[in-house]
Design a protein around this motif. Structure first.
Motif, short mmCIF file in Angstrom:
data_model
loop_
_atom_site.label_atom_id
_atom_site.label_comp_id
_atom_site.label_asym_id
_atom_site.label_seq_id
_atom_site.Cartn_x
_atom_site.Cartn_y
_atom_site.Cartn_z
N GLN A 195 36.17 1.90 -17.44
CA GLN A 195 37.30 2.75 -17.08
C GLN A 195 38.51 2.49 -17.98
O GLN A 195 39.19 3.43 -18.40
N TYR A 196 38.79 1.23 -18.28
CA TYR A 196 39.91 0.93 -19.18
C TYR A 196 39.71 1.61 -20.54
O TYR A 196 40.65 2.15 -21.12
N LEU A 197 38.48 1.55 -21.04
CA LEU A 197 38.22 2.15 -22.34
C LEU A 197 38.32 3.66 -22.29
O LEU A 197 39.04 4.28 -23.10
N LEU A 198 37.62 4.29 -21.35
CA LEU A 198 37.52 5.75 -21.34
C LEU A 198 38.78 6.44 -20.84
O LEU A 198 39.10 7.55 -21.29
N GLU A 199 39.51 5.81 -19.92
CA GLU A 199 40.70 6.46 -19.36
C GLU A 199 41.98 6.08 -20.09
O GLU A 199 42.91 6.88 -20.15
N GLU A 200 42.06 4.85 -20.64
CA GLU A 200 43.32 4.39 -21.21
C GLU A 200 43.20 3.90 -22.65
O GLU A 200 44.18 3.42 -23.22
N ASN A 201 42.01 4.00 -23.24
CA ASN A 201 41.79 3.56 -24.62
C ASN A 201 42.26 2.11 -24.82
O ASN A 201 42.94 1.78 -25.78
N VAL A 202 41.91 1.26 -23.87
CA VAL A 202 42.20 -0.17 -23.97
C VAL A 202 40.92 -0.94 -23.67
O VAL A 202 40.26 -0.69 -22.65
N PHE A 203 40.58 -1.84 -24.57
CA PHE A 203 39.46 -2.76 -24.34
C PHE A 203 39.94 -4.14 -24.76
O PHE A 203 40.52 -4.30 -25.84
N PRO A 204 39.74 -5.15 -23.92
CA PRO A 204 40.36 -6.45 -24.20
C PRO A 204 39.77 -7.15 -25.43
O PRO A 204 38.56 -7.22 -25.60
N VAL A 205 40.68 -7.65 -26.26
CA VAL A 205 40.31 -8.60 -27.31
C VAL A 205 40.74 -9.99 -26.87
O VAL A 205 40.10 -10.98 -27.19
N SER A 206 41.85 -10.05 -26.13
CA SER A 206 42.23 -11.29 -25.44
C SER A 206 42.10 -11.07 -23.94
O SER A 206 42.15 -9.93 -23.47
N ASN A 439 39.91 -7.83 -35.02
CA ASN A 439 40.44 -6.51 -35.40
C ASN A 439 39.56 -5.45 -34.75
O ASN A 439 38.36 -5.40 -35.00
N GLN A 440 40.17 -4.59 -33.94
CA GLN A 440 39.41 -3.73 -33.05
C GLN A 440 39.41 -2.27 -33.48
O GLN A 440 40.38 -1.77 -34.05
N THR A 441 38.29 -1.59 -33.16
CA THR A 441 38.17 -0.15 -33.35
C THR A 441 37.57 0.46 -32.08
O THR A 441 36.64 -0.11 -31.50
N THR A 442 38.12 1.59 -31.66
CA THR A 442 37.53 2.38 -30.57
C THR A 442 37.30 3.80 -31.08
O THR A 442 38.05 4.30 -31.91
N ARG A 443 36.26 4.43 -30.56
CA ARG A 443 35.95 5.82 -30.90
C ARG A 443 35.47 6.53 -29.64
O ARG A 443 34.89 5.91 -28.74
N PHE A 444 35.68 7.87 -29.61
CA PHE A 444 35.34 8.63 -28.41
C PHE A 444 34.67 9.95 -28.79
O PHE A 444 34.94 10.52 -29.86
N ILE A 445 33.82 10.41 -27.89
CA ILE A 445 33.24 11.75 -27.96
C ILE A 445 33.57 12.44 -26.65
O ILE A 445 33.08 12.04 -25.59
N ASN A 446 34.42 13.46 -26.71
CA ASN A 446 34.79 14.22 -25.52
C ASN A 446 33.88 15.43 -25.40
O ASN A 446 34.00 16.39 -26.16
#
Length: 680
Positions: A195-206, A439-446
């Motif tokens: 949910q954090y990733l898909l709804e808020e574009n946040v995924f923990p690195v720390s 160093n983080q990367t996120t990507r999405f397919i809507n």
């Protein structure tokens, strides 16, 4: 053996020089011998100020909402004031003027890391004033303070408590207890990450765990997800045995130094060869003791770089005061140890600096679909090695279910989901990963558009008629607009949104409570200025809940308008409130809803009965069959009476199931319950 330090090396050189002189070694050989000894100078540390270490201060907050949290209630309702009230801590600490007064040895203002709490006790909250209850703390921080988060250079991440709704002592009372082990909460933890990733574009690195709890199972899971943890709470150890259970943890074996270590696979507390890192932490109140801060700077003065995680809770009354005190203490220590400098860092930045990383480039990622008939796989291709064992791929479907999609490596830095998914049932997919430095990367397919919320403060809101004023009572955001409608008069507003994708959309409205609410209300829906539907209501709008209006089919992109008009009756003046509209592309074939979704019957004797009324709605575009109604824990016998369509057509008094619910229809029924006696 040699002692560490340059003095010992000088003695060694003198010793060799003495023997050179006595044996009359040629000068050329003497020079070669000295050159051979020079590299030894770099093997032994010195403690002069020119070689002092640096202190990386990671200041942050384990950020929850305390107002409304109750471990004795499964469904909590939270007060959002901490984030939305300008007089409260969130606004004060985000003020750039406040931060500008707190600077490090390099003149850089204080940065903070926000570990935002989610999961379990938030996941099942009743709040309808945020898009997703589970992500409310993160959503509120981004919505009301996102600009200052970016301006101040802060970091947003996850804080997770292992709450579990349980009755461990068997006394019949359930609590949000601290789970006895991480595996009880693993599914909820992964759900929260998705949910954090898909709804808020946040995924923990720390990451920081709630109560500082950790076990080997959790550490192994973290080692597959994220590189940096900052919850070593040396030397503390505590076990709670009285419900509600909380604050159970053990860091008695962990390192005392503020030097990161890799947890051992067999024991998370001790240094080993695991892939992740952990850092010692201390609460603000502990760090205010000069001895702890002094120990950090003493170690740095001896040439050892320090990473110290100092944390508090945003709701604490002295949160801002503690930040100022810690800033003052840090500067006091630089005067006491003039060779030591300190730097304010976010958690990820501190670890990258401590590891002397020069890599600031995030991985390049290709996230794509692989179609197989009406099903789809997802593939991930990366240009460098990643920290995770496999990329974290999350999927949301039209039923608002979230899942983590396991992946299989199919090539060098190339992965594919092990399963395919029916594309017509999907709403969104996302991937998160980072390189070995974080160093983080996120990507999405809507596949379908995200939900759209239009508040009375947004540009898409307009008043068309009536005398509207601002009210501090709100169902969404910080206020609403209200109008008094005189007899035979009217008031109207509209919400507008540009929709880029054709298809079906569900429309909802939500308003706050008002005195003498208007009952004669009409909603008109237009697409590209053409009317496509009307909804007429003869009862006041329910307050504080999403009222489903209708489902519309749009054949093309364009502007969608929802107009609300209240018409005064002939008796007395009425009040209408306008606040927020929700437009959702998550239209389902079958979509059953019951209102209310939680019924508290209170105390009921075993020989007695209790009745309540519910409205059962099928918002889907297909007919469904209702097989029965029962309690979730099978402690009640139920009988349905007076089942009828909202339009008033009676469907039969005590007619047996199954019952057929037409598409886009609502039915009201009375449920009579009989408690089932416990068997001894």
């Amino acid at each position: 053996m040699f002692k560490s330090g340059r003095t010992s090396l000088v003695k060694v050189v003198k010793y060799w020089s003495f023997h050179i002189h006595r044996k009359r070694i040629p000068m050329r050989s003497y020079r070669l011998l000295l050159l051979a000894c020079l590299p030894l100078l770099f093997l032994f540390p010195t403690y002069s100020s020119s070689q002092s270490g640096e202190v990386y201060l990671v200041l942050g907050s384990d950020t929850a909402i305390w107002e409304g949290m109750n471990t004795n209630r499964y469904h909590c309702t939270y007060n959002l004031g901490l984030f939305i009230d300008p007089a409260r801590n969130a606004y004060q600490v985000m003020d750039p003027a406040f931060r500008a007064r707190l600077v490090d040895s390099y003149g850089q203002q204080m940065k903070l890391t926000w570990w935002m709490m989610a999961g379990n006790i938030f996941r099942y909250a009743t709040n309808t004033n945020v898009p997703v209850p589970n992500t409310m703390t993160l959503y509120l921080m981004k919505t009301y303070h996102g600009e200052n988060v970016a301006r101040n250079g802060d970091e947003l991440s996850l804080h997770y408590h292992t709450f579990a709704w349980t009755d461990y002592d068997g006394d019949g009372t359930y609590w949000w207890n601290q789970a006895l082990g991480f595996n009880e909460c693993r599914d909820d933890f992964d759900y929260t990450l998705a949910q954090y990733l898909l709804e808020e574009n946040v995924f923990p690195v720390s990451f920081r765990s709630g109560w500082h709890y950790m076990d080997n199972d959790w550490q192994h899971h973290l080692d597959e997800l994220l590189p940096y943890s900052l919850h070593n709470d040396y030397p503390h150890k505590h076990t709670d045995t009285t419900e509600p259970l909380d604050i159970t943890y053990d860091w008695s074996e962990s390192p005392s130094e503020f030097v990161p270590f890799r947890p051992a696979p067999q024991n998370y507390q001790i240094p080993g060869n695991g892939p992740g890192w952990n850092v010692r932490s201390a609460h603000f109140s502990t760090t205010r003791n000069r001895h702890l801060m002094d120990s950090i700077f003493v170690a740095a003065s001896r040439g050892v770089d320090q990473v110290a995680c100092l944390w508090g809770h945003l709701p604490e009354e002295d949160f801002l005061q503690n930040l100022a005190i810690l800033d003052s203490l840090a500067h006091e220590m630089t005067r006491r140890y003039p060779g030591v400098k300190f730097r304010y860092c976010t958690a990820v930045e501190a670890m990258q600096r401590w590891r002397k990383s020069q890599d600031e480039a995030a991985p390049q990622v290709i996230f794509s679909e692989e179609n197989s008939g009406d099903r789809v796989f997802f593939s991930v291709e990366v240009d460098e090695p990643i920290f995770q064992r496999v990329p974290f791929v999350a999927i949301k479907d039209i039923y608002e279910r979230y899942l983590v999609a396991p992946c299989t490596q199919v090539g060098t830095n190339n992965w594919r989901t092990t399963e395919s998914f029916p594309r017509s049932a999907l709403a969104k997919a996302g991937v998160a990963l980072c390189d070995t430095m974080g160093n983080q990367t996120t990507r999405f397919i809507n596949i379908l558009p995200d939900d759209i919320y239009i508040d009375n403060r947004d540009d898409g809101f307009a008043e068309l008629g009536g005398n509207w004023t601002t009210s501090s009572i709100a169902a969404w955001g910080i206020d609403s607009r209200v109008a008094t409608v005189a007899p035979h008069d009217s008031a109207a507003v509209k919400w507008s949104a540009v929709l880029a994708q054709p298809g079906r959309y569900n429309l909802f409205v939500q308003v706050p409570p008002v005195q003498s609410p208007a009952a004669n209300i009409e909603f008109t829906v237009r697409h590209q200025a053409q009317e496509i539907g009307t909804v007429r209501l003869s009862e006041p709008l329910p307050a504080g809940e999403w009222l489903y209006l209708r489902t519309v089919l749009l054949n093309g992109a364009g502007v969608l308008e929802i107009e609300m008009k209240a018409i005064g009756d002939a008796q007395s003046a009425r009040t209408i409130a306008a606040d927020v509209i929700k437009i959702s592309a998550l239209v389902r074939d079958r979509d059953l809803h019951a209102t209310p979704n939680f019924v508290d019957l209170g105390p009921v004797s075993e020989e007695d009965t209790a009745s309540f009324e519910i409205v059962i709605t099928n918002r889907g575009v297909g007919e469904l069959t209702l097989q029965g109604i029962s309690s979730t824990q099978q402690t009640l016998l139920t009988q349905v009476r007076h089942f009828k369509n909202i339009s008033g057509q009676n469907r039969g008094g005590q007619r047996e199931f199954p019952r057929f619910l037409k598409e886009i229809s609502a039915n009201r029924c009375v449920v009579k319950t009989y408690p089932i006696a416990r068997r001894g």
